[in-house]
Design a protein around this motif. Structure first.
Motif, mmCIF file in Angstrom:
data_model
loop_
_atom_site.group_PDB
_atom_site.id
_atom_site.type_symbol
_atom_site.label_atom_id
_atom_site.label_comp_id
_atom_site.label_asym_id
_atom_site.label_seq_id
_atom_site.Cartn_x
_atom_site.Cartn_y
_atom_site.Cartn_z
ATOM 1 N N VAL A 36 34.160 9.557 56.996
ATOM 2 C CA VAL A 36 33.461 8.662 56.402
ATOM 3 C C VAL A 36 34.705 8.171 55.086
ATOM 4 O O VAL A 36 35.385 9.112 55.552
ATOM 5 N N HIS B 190 34.573 6.669 49.901
ATOM 6 C CA HIS B 190 33.448 6.227 49.905
ATOM 7 C C HIS B 190 33.305 7.954 49.414
ATOM 8 O O HIS B 190 33.497 8.850 50.108
ATOM 9 N N TRP C 17 33.128 12.259 51.318
ATOM 10 C CA TRP C 17 32.395 13.741 51.345
ATOM 11 C C TRP C 17 32.590 14.658 50.824
ATOM 12 O O TRP C 17 32.267 16.355 51.367
ATOM 13 N N GLY D 55 30.467 10.936 58.923
ATOM 14 C CA GLY D 55 30.462 9.786 58.623
ATOM 15 C C GLY D 55 28.488 9.123 59.015
ATOM 16 O O GLY D 55 27.444 9.737 59.031
ATOM 17 N N VAL D 56 28.544 7.597 58.696
ATOM 18 C CA VAL D 56 27.169 7.274 57.881
ATOM 19 C C VAL D 56 26.589 6.925 59.466
ATOM 20 O O VAL D 56 27.313 6.828 60.461
ATOM 21 N N GLY E 197 24.003 9.496 54.088
ATOM 22 C CA GLY E 197 24.670 7.869 53.667
ATOM 23 C C GLY E 197 23.038 7.187 53.932
ATOM 24 O O GLY E 197 23.071 6.559 52.978
#
Ligand code: ADP
Length: 537
Positions: free
Chosen positions: A222, A226, A230, A269-270, A299
């Motif tokens: 990620v 963004h 996180w 990650g997404v 996400g």
């Protein structure tokens, strides 16, 4: 008790002093790998803080970045926040208009840009904010000419003092600024404090959240633009975990190679990233993990099929988390607790589609359209509201936004159900639910069902005007190439699966659907395109 402010600089100081053996691996846009340590990073961050001070950057002023997950980007994180300025991470994948808007709204005074992103920056050259005083290029590239001085990162920090007296700031002072990606409107800035950032990191490392330890090797996929990846750039050094920063090459083969070469134990990650990796692994039986890493996914909703594939075929456990820019971002995680400790793996796998429960530090409430708490019966849904130590109390530069209630909660815009275990499941966004005669219909539920039709490639449900019910669902469908299903065949998929009054009143076939810069369905644009459509009288 002693009283020490919770400061971002203390995380780096701790890692540099007590975790000297952990590694920091960084891959740049060209694929070159650099190896370093926390003490070495602390030295460079100190040099950068001196350089920023020399450039006249003052407390509270915003220092923007357009960068990938790299070591220099981490140094800007700690130097800018540590000296009392505000780190402002900007998403380079946004549309140029949005980037220009964000830089101007933040009134940045310095801008750090990855060399690979210079062409994008040049397209904005005329729209850089008046306040900007310097552009710093991270990585090797010929320096472009701009209205403000442009300097190379290494030149900037060369010769600076290797120690910086990190100031004892007020822990409530701003440390970082991040904008929502604007999926549902104009990007809005969220200003994090030192206190909220440190508390968020302390919560993130806990066993039922990311479960990070000094022995972990953490690879944030990620992006650092963004919601601060996180929180991993803070959480990892806080525990002393090693960090692998993969740069912009996020294709499955590159990620798999890094996991293997560096012994990555944890990544985040997404869903798109992990869906891609799973497909790539399956394409060749020789592709395995020597030691399967743990993954955190959030996400957008995570399809259970992906979790199941990773877990059963590759031994990779996946944690499903929910969050948003306004809450730093961690809001809820789906990990077991007393009530479902005894469930079989199969049962829990099906349950992993849910976004889970809040960790300490965040509280949730869910209110229906009339403002009353919903029943926790897995059926009723309402808007999710949050409060807590790392939840925004307002937007930057936008006093009095309607997202913040008078009694201290933030409306997330997510519409959820709650079950008897207190787990939330997102069924829609408040702006996207179809308001039919005062009742709500979940557009996401209808879209997911449509996607189960064998001939549907992409589906979106938007409200269309109806004279009696105000709004009724309109289903937009992109057919799979070579297929020609008709409306009746598609609508038949809803039979017995949703209440009759949920079934869309119409189906329109389209060649494509608009997507946002982050790859989500761009409902606002669809509603604009179909605003004159009406279901008649
Ligand atoms: P934007 O609101 O611009 O998309 P964010 O990155 O802040 O930017 O996205 C937060 C939103 O993403 C949440 O409000 C929610 O709708 C969605 N989201 C985040 N995590 C999940 C998840 N695990 N499942 C479903 N939706 C999610």
């Amino acid at each position: 008790m002693q009283e020490h402010p919770l400061l971002v600089s203390s995380i780096l100081t701790h890692a540099a002093k007590h975790h000297r053996g952990s590694k920091l691996v960084s891959v740049d846009a060209a694929g070159a790998v650099t190896r370093s340590t926390y003490p070495a990073m602390a030295v460079r961050a100190a040099q950068l803080a001196h350089a920023l001070a020399r450039l006249g950057v003052r407390r509270g002023e915003r220092v923007a970045t357009l960068g990938w997950n790299t070591a220099p980007h981490m140094e800007v994180y700690y130097a800018a926040s540590g000296m009392g300025a505000v780190l402002h991470t900007v998403n380079p994948r946004l549309f140029p208009d949005q980037i220009a808007y964000i830089l101007n709204d933040a009134a940045d005074v310095a801008l750090f840009v990855d060399a690979s992103l210079l062409p994008g920056l040049m397209a904005l050259a005329e729209r850089l904010p008046e306040t900007l005083r310097v552009v710093v290029v991270m990585g090797e590239a010929p320096l472009p000419a701009l209205r403000v001085p442009v300097v190379g990162y290494e030149t900037l920090i060369a010769g600076e003092d290797t120690e910086y007296p990190w100031p004892l700031l007020d822990e409530r002072a701003a440390s970082a600024l991040c904008y929502t990606s604007g999926t549902t409107g104009e990007p809005k800035g969220v200003l994090y404090s030192h206190r909220s950032t440190v508390l968020h990191a302390m919560a993130a490392v806990q066993p039922d959240v990311f479960a990070l330890r000094a022995l972990d090797v953490v690879m944030p996929v990620v992006p650092m633009f963004h919601v601060n990846a996180w929180g991993l750039p803070y959480a990892a050094p806080m525990t002393g975990a090693s960090l692998v920063l993969p740069g912009p090459r996020l294709d499955p083969a590159s990620l798999h190679a890094l996991v293997e070469a560096e012994g990555v134990t944890f990544s985040a990650g997404v869903p798109t990233i992990w869906t891609g990796l799973l497909g790539w692994l399956r394409a060749d039986p020789a592709r395995r993990f020597t030691a399967p890493p743990r993954l955190v996914v959030g996400g957008t909703a995570l399809p259970v099929a992906i979790t199941a594939g990773f877990q059963k075929e590759y031994g990779v456990p996946i944690l499903h988390a929910w969050g948003m820019t306004e809450i730093s971002p961690l809001g809820s995680v789906n990990t077991r607790k007393a009530e479902n400790a005894h469930w079989s793996d199969e049962e829990f796998l099906a349950y992993s589609r849910k976004q889970g429960r809040p960790q300490f530090g965040v509280d949730l409430r869910v209110l229906d359209a009339a403002g009353a708490p919903i029943a926790e019966d897995d059926l009723a849904f309402g808007e999710l509201q949050v409060q807590g130590h790392w939840v925004a109390s307002g937007y930057f530069n936008r006093p009095g936004d309607e997202a913040f209630t008078a009694d201290g909660w933030m409306k997330t815009g997510d519409v959820v159900t709650v079950d008897a275990l207190g787990s939330i499941e997102i069924v829609d966004r408040a702006k996207d639910v179809i308001k039919s005669g005062g009742e709500w219909i979940s557009s996401i539920t209808l879209e997911n069902l449509a996607l189960a039709h064998p001939d549907v490639q992409l589906a979106a449900v938007i409200p269309a005007h109806h004279p009696k019910w105000d709004e009724r669902p309109l289903l937009l469908v992109v057919r799979k190439p070579g297929t020609t299903p008709d409306a009746a065949s598609i609508l038949s998929i809803y039979e017995g699966k949703v209440a009759k009054w949920w079934v869309p009143d119409g189906v329109e076939f389209v060649d494509s659907l608009p997507l946002t810069a982050t790859g989500k369905l761009w409902k606002a644009e669809m509603k604009k395109q179909w605003k004159d459509f009406s279901f008649g009288s």
